[in-house]
Design an enzyme around this catalytic site. Structure first.
Site, mmCIF file in Angstrom:
data_model
loop_
_atom_site.group_PDB
_atom_site.id
_atom_site.type_symbol
_atom_site.label_atom_id
_atom_site.label_comp_id
_atom_site.label_asym_id
_atom_site.label_seq_id
_atom_site.Cartn_x
_atom_site.Cartn_y
_atom_site.Cartn_z
ATOM 1 N N SER A 31 -0.055 -1.823 4.785
ATOM 2 C CA SER A 31 0.555 -2.274 3.466
ATOM 3 C C SER A 31 2.106 -2.937 3.634
ATOM 4 C CB SER A 31 0.499 -0.959 2.784
ATOM 5 O OG SER A 31 1.527 -1.135 1.625
ATOM 6 N N GLY A 32 1.996 -3.974 2.722
ATOM 7 C CA GLY A 32 3.197 -4.597 2.722
ATOM 8 C C GLY A 32 4.339 -3.757 1.872
ATOM 9 N N LEU A 33 3.802 -2.990 0.978
ATOM 10 C CA LEU A 33 4.703 -2.148 0.208
ATOM 11 C C LEU A 33 5.259 -1.159 1.284
ATOM 12 C CD1 LEU A 33 6.113 -0.844 -2.144
ATOM 13 C CD2 LEU A 33 4.120 0.136 -2.654
ATOM 14 N N ASP A 43 9.572 -4.571 -1.831
ATOM 15 C CA ASP A 43 8.248 -5.265 -1.733
ATOM 16 C C ASP A 43 8.481 -6.549 -2.307
ATOM 17 O OD1 ASP A 43 5.836 -5.873 -1.044
ATOM 18 O OD2 ASP A 43 4.687 -4.739 -2.375
ATOM 19 N N ASP A 70 -1.784 -6.487 4.926
ATOM 20 C CA ASP A 70 -1.497 -7.302 3.825
ATOM 21 C C ASP A 70 -0.255 -8.542 4.207
ATOM 22 O OD1 ASP A 70 -0.110 -7.798 1.136
ATOM 23 O OD2 ASP A 70 0.550 -5.945 1.114
ATOM 24 N N ASP A 72 0.887 -10.285 1.937
ATOM 25 C CA ASP A 72 1.572 -11.062 0.737
ATOM 26 C C ASP A 72 1.017 -12.237 0.210
ATOM 27 O OD1 ASP A 72 3.014 -8.448 0.459
ATOM 28 O OD2 ASP A 72 4.723 -9.498 1.776
ATOM 29 N N GLU A 99 -2.423 -13.102 -1.245
ATOM 30 C CA GLU A 99 -2.518 -12.841 -2.763
ATOM 31 C C GLU A 99 -2.153 -14.185 -3.393
ATOM 32 O OE1 GLU A 99 -0.158 -9.537 -2.578
ATOM 33 O OE2 GLU A 99 1.356 -10.289 -3.968
ATOM 34 N N LYS A 105 7.089 -13.026 -3.510
ATOM 35 C CA LYS A 105 6.243 -12.329 -4.385
ATOM 36 C C LYS A 105 7.069 -10.925 -4.729
ATOM 37 C CE LYS A 105 4.509 -8.691 -3.226
ATOM 38 N NZ LYS A 105 3.482 -8.415 -2.579
ATOM 39 N N ASN A 107 6.146 -7.003 -5.992
ATOM 40 C CA ASN A 107 5.094 -5.982 -5.940
ATOM 41 C C ASN A 107 4.279 -6.017 -7.359
ATOM 42 O OD1 ASN A 107 4.194 -2.973 -6.757
ATOM 43 N ND2 ASN A 107 4.065 -3.165 -4.515
ATOM 44 N N SER A 108 3.149 -5.696 -7.415
ATOM 45 C CA SER A 108 2.317 -6.162 -8.506
ATOM 46 C C SER A 108 2.541 -4.830 -9.722
ATOM 47 C CB SER A 108 0.806 -5.892 -8.340
ATOM 48 O OG SER A 108 0.596 -6.820 -7.187
ATOM 49 N N ARG A 143 -6.887 -12.232 -2.609
ATOM 50 C CA ARG A 143 -6.638 -11.327 -3.258
ATOM 51 C C ARG A 143 -6.286 -12.019 -4.746
ATOM 52 N NH1 ARG A 143 -1.846 -6.761 -2.622
ATOM 53 N NH2 ARG A 143 -0.914 -6.779 -4.821
ATOM 54 N N HIS A 174 -7.286 -7.055 -8.124
ATOM 55 C CA HIS A 174 -6.253 -6.070 -8.403
ATOM 56 C C HIS A 174 -5.956 -5.865 -9.787
ATOM 57 C CE1 HIS A 174 -3.311 -3.256 -6.747
ATOM 58 N NE2 HIS A 174 -2.356 -4.061 -6.600
HETATM 59 C C1 SPV Z 1 0.545 -3.156 -0.861
HETATM 60 O O1 SPV Z 1 0.211 -1.907 -0.429
HETATM 61 O O2 SPV Z 1 1.525 -3.541 -0.456
HETATM 62 C C2 SPV Z 1 -0.290 -3.870 -1.763
HETATM 63 C C3 SPV Z 1 -0.890 -3.124 -2.606
HETATM 64 O O3 SPV Z 1 -0.171 -4.828 -1.700
HETATM 65 S S1 SPV Z 1 -0.106 -3.012 -4.132
HETATM 66 O O4 SPV Z 1 1.224 -2.175 -3.911
HETATM 67 O O5 SPV Z 1 -0.757 -2.095 -4.881
HETATM 68 O O6 SPV Z 1 0.154 -4.419 -4.556
HETATM 69 MG MG MG Z 2 1.546 -5.776 -0.868
#
Ligand code: SPV
Ligand code: MG
Length: 279
Positions: A31-33, A43, A70, A72, A99, A105, A107-108, A143, A174
């Site tokens: 996971s990027g986050l 993130d 991930d 990004d 994505e 980017k 975080n979503s 994504r 997502h």
């Molecule tokens: C991550 O885990 O970094 C993701 C998922 O990209 S989210 O945090 O839901 O965007």
């Molecule tokens: Mg991410």
């Protein structure tokens, strides 16, 4: 990818990857986050791509199960995306998810500003990655962030089809809603043209049987090891401070033997017997 619903567990370093693997997960989400959080970054592409590659390499060296990284938005244009994908592939990742956002980017789940990449330009990023990783088994996941950005199903579907045409092996759709309605509607329209991956962080109440019925391919538990660690570390730090000691918490934390077992100190002892000359 099989017809069965599969699960990817988040990991952000070699230790969390090892724990997930020992628990029985058959695939991991780098996971990027979570990697950013573990390094003290936000993130928002604050971690460099080489820091991400290093984190993934340590995970891949430590576990046997496949790791979907991930990636990004690919850290720039097609050129950056193909460079990062090639490095991740070389360092042992099984695939990368890109994505359709800009660099940097965000975080979503943070804020409402999630500008999307232009479709043709993002397709170029996907094609460049595919051409670079060639005929290897390295998986490319595209994504779709159209629902996150508030553009609706039609835009999401248009993008997913364009990404399929550009060589994606799977689509990640997502959503930030607290119910699964949006992704289930998408799944129905998508008709499984390619395997569909979801990240139910916000719609966590939906049972996985619903996803099986909907023909979803993969569910990512995207940040739960990192969040578990945050909560556990906060509790233990607070208790050690307030109790002025560690006697009370000993039973609530992992034993040192568990840590030594996870990191296979027994293998080192056996290797010492074999390789250390006694005289
Ligand atoms: C991550 O885990 O970094 C993701 C998922 O990209 S989210 O945090 O839901 O965007
Ligand atoms: Mg991410």
């Amino acid at each position: 990818m099989s017809d069965e619903l599969s699960f990817l567990m988040e990991a952000h370093d070699a230790l969390s990857a090892t724990i997930a693997e020992r628990c029985g997960f058959r695939g991991l989400w780098a996971s990027g986050l979570s990697i950013a959080s573990s390094l003290g970054y936000r993130d928002a592409n604050e971690a460099s791509w080489s820091e991400m590659v290093d984190a993934v390499e340590r995970m891949a060296e430590t576990v046997q199960v496949p790791i979907l990284v991930d990636g990004d938005s690919g850290f720039g244009n097609f050129n950056n995306a193909r460079l990062v994908a090639a490095k991740m592939c070389q360092r042992g990742a099984a695939g990368i998810c890109l994505e359709d956002k800009w660099f940097p980017k965000m975080n979503s789940f943070v804020g409402d500003h999630h500008p999307l990449a232009e479709i043709g330009e993002f397709c170029g990023r996907l094609r460049a990655v595919k051409d670079t990783v060639g005929d290897s088994d390295f998986v490319l996941v595209a994504r779709v962030e159209a629902l996150i950005a508030g553009h609706g199903q039609e835009e999401a579907l248009k993008r997913a089809h364009a990404y399929a045409e550009s060589g994606a092996d799977a689509i990640l759709i997502h959503s930030r809603l607290s119910t699964a309605d949006e992704i289930l509607a998408f799944a129905q329209l998508w008709q499984n043209r390619l395997p569909l991956i979801i990240v139910p962080t916000k719609y966590y109440r939906t049972p996985v049987s619903v996803y099986r019925t909907a023909g979803i391919s993969t569910v990512i538990w995207a940040n739960h090891a990192m969040r578990a660690a945050v909560a556990a570390m906060r509790q233990v730090c607070g208790r050690i401070l307030s109790e002025e000691g560690i006697a009370g918490i000993e039973g609530d934390i992992a034993s040192l033997d568990e840590v030594f077992g996870l990191l296979r100190y027994d293998e080192l002892a056996a290797a010492e017997k074999r390789y250390l000359s006694s005289g």
